[in-house]
Each structure stands twice: as structure tokens, then as C-alpha cells.
Design an enzyme around this catalytic site. Structure first.
Site, short mmCIF file in Angstrom:
data_model
loop_
_atom_site.label_atom_id
_atom_site.label_comp_id
_atom_site.label_asym_id
_atom_site.label_seq_id
_atom_site.Cartn_x
_atom_site.Cartn_y
_atom_site.Cartn_z
N ASP A 69 28.35 50.21 62.74
CA ASP A 69 27.13 50.74 62.15
C ASP A 69 26.48 49.53 61.50
OD1 ASP A 69 25.20 51.76 60.35
OD2 ASP A 69 26.28 53.64 60.13
N SER B 223 8.92 45.83 68.36
CA SER B 223 8.08 46.88 68.93
C SER B 223 6.67 46.35 68.92
CB SER B 223 8.18 48.14 68.07
OG SER B 223 7.16 49.08 68.39
N TYR C 199 8.22 52.50 59.80
CA TYR C 199 8.82 51.90 60.99
C TYR C 199 8.25 50.51 61.24
CZ TYR C 199 9.89 51.24 65.96
OH TYR C 199 10.31 50.73 67.18
N LYS D 132 10.14 46.78 61.37
CA LYS D 132 10.05 45.95 62.57
C LYS D 132 9.22 44.70 62.32
CE LYS D 132 12.36 48.39 65.68
NZ LYS D 132 13.59 47.84 66.30
#
Length: 278
Positions: free
Chosen positions: A60, A135, A148, A152
Site C-alpha cells: 500500500d 494525468s 485530484y 497529480k
């Protein structure tokens, strides 16, 4: 896992989405994979098909001790692929602090931790590659994906600095910026979605409803994305960024054009901020 001349790739999130596509492509190229996943049993079929070229380590990416164990078990790492991540939808005000912090743990702190762990051996050899899956949302953002994109984007900017630091040492950094691809990213169960505030329905509603509805309807082929990454890793004079998908290419071009236009429009103000000359 000792094939002569085979590269060894440590891939996080190797059991699904882009991670599974990368694993398939790497094995197809004759290289080795260390699959770092939260559920090792999910790699059983891949291990059975390639017992001599796949090793699975439990990881993890939030867990610092597990990251150290994973890199130690991997041994030599020629290519690190920081792929693990997930989608978060909601206006900034709709995003709980716990969700914002978790996003940074998974998509910023975790990848940088693994990067720091593999760099000593890469520096010693004077070779290696680090692939950061960001992304198109790591280069630009829009309503409903601020958390998000923040995670990123933080990884993207840290990786831009990293590239300047390690390229002279023989280590490549590749920032991969996908658009929409047919992975499990948009599955409703895989998304973290903030509690809706009605005032944001007009700006955030489209992504709140549209992203889950897009699952398995995306035009992007993860296998082709993986092939593009493999074609770029290790190449001389390789680019720092690799935008994947027409939507990513178009959105990034649009962002660059907008920033350039705003800079042109405000340059007279920015250029006039020095002390007056006596």
C-alpha cells in the site's frame, strides 16, 4: 528472475488499469516485473503464466515501511513505474480534508517515497528510469477535479525538478499524462465523490454525473498507451512529458495557449514592478 539483459520493472498498482497494461507490455517485451499491489492474490494468473519473470510484493503506497520492504525485495530496479492512484470528484468546498490528504498520500508522497528509495541504486549504476503516471489533470484542471489535479500536479512539478537533477546522472524521468482510457478509473465504486452542495451543480455536476457514466465507454486503449510508454523509456533524447490520447493533447495545447495569452495580456504589468531607477 534472472534473464540476461532483461530490464526489471517495479510497477505499483500492477493488477488493474494502466498497471495491468504495463505489466502485459513489459512481459511481452521479454522483461521482468515486480508487481507491487495491495492484494498479492490478484496477480495469481499472471504469476502462473510467467513464474520466472514476475515477482509480487505487497504494497500500500501509503505505508512507508512496506515501501522499504518492497524495494528491498525487488532487488535491482531498472524502471520504476509509479502508477497507483484513484479518482476524486467534487468541488474544493465539497472535498473533505481527509480525502484531500489521502489523495496526496497515494499520488504524491507515495510515489516520491518510492522514487527516493530506488534512486541510490540507480545513481550507483548510472542508469535507470522513473515513470510517473500523472494525468492530463496533472498539467491542467477544471471544476470538480481540484483535489485530484492538486495531487497529480504536485507529482508532476516535483518530477520536473527531479529530471533536472538526475538526467545528468544517466537516469531518465518520464511524466505520462493520459486522458480518458478504458481502465477501471471511472468505476463508481473506485471513485471518491464528495457530498454535493447544490450551488456547485452547474459547475461540478457534469463531471459528477459524467465521469461514472463514462466507465468502459472511453475511447483510449490502455494497451496502446503502454506501448507508447515502452517506446519512450530508454530512448536517447526522450521527452520529459508524454501526453496520451487526443483529449489530453488537445486540453494541454489549450492550457498552453491560454497561459500564453494571459501572459501576453499582463506582461506590461509584470515587467513594470521593479524599483524605479534614480
Amino acid at each position: 528472475m534472472s534473464a540476461d539483459n532483461a530490464l526489471r520493472w517495479l510497477i505499483t498498482g500492477a493488477n488493474s488499469g494502466f498497471g495491468a497494461a504495463f505489466t502485459k507490455a513489459v512481459l511481452g517485451a521479454g522483461d521482468e516485473v515486480v508487481a507491487a499491489v495491495r492484494r498479492p492474490e490478484s496477480m495469481a494468473e499472471v504469476v502462473a503464466a510467467h513464474p520466472d519473470r514476475v515477482r509480487v510484493v505487497a504494497l500500500d503506497v501509503r505505508d512507508a515501511a512496506a515501501a522499504e520492504r518492497a524495494v528491498k525485495e525487488a532487488g535491482r530496479v531498472d524502471v520504476l513505474v509509479n502508477n497507483a492512484g484513484y479518482g476524486i470528484v467534487g468541488a474544493i468546498e465539497e472535498t473533505a480534508e481527509t480525502d484531500l490528504r489521502d489523495a496526496m498520500e497515494v499520488m504524491f508522497f507515495g510515489p516520491l517515497r518510492l522514487t527516493r528509495l530506488v534512486l541510490p541504486q540507480m545513481r550507483e549504476r548510472g542508469s535507470g528510469a522513473i515513470v510517473q503516471l500523472t494525468s492530463m489533470g496533472g498539467f491542467m484542471s477544471f471544476a470538480g477535479v481540484g483535489a485530484y489535479s492538486a495531487a497529480k500536479g504536485a507529482l508532476e512539478l516535483a518530477s520536473e525538478a527531479l529530471a533536472a537533477e538526475v538526467n545528468p546522472l544517466g537516469i531518465q524521468v518520464l511524466i505520462v499524462e493520459p486522458g480518458e482510457f478504458r481502465t477501471g478509473f471511472a468505476k463508481p465504486a473506485a471513485l471518491t465523490i464528495g457530498a454535493a452542495i447544490p450551488d456547485y451543480a452547474e459547475t461540478v455536476g457534469a463531471i459528477r454525473d459524467g465521469l461514472p457514466a463514462s466507465d468502459q465507454q472511453q475511447s483510449g486503449d490502455p494497451d496502446k498507451a503502454a506501448a507508447a510508454v515502452l517506446a519512450t523509456v530508454g530512448q536517447p533524447n526522450a521527452p520529459l512529458r508524454l501526453a496520451l490520447g487526443p483529449d489530453a493533447v488537445g486540453a494541454i495545447r489549450g492550457k498552453l495557449a491560454t497561459v500564453a495569452a494571459e501572459l501576453d495580456a499582463t506582461a506590461h504589468l509584470g515587467l513594470a514592478t521593479g524599483f524605479d531607477q534614480d
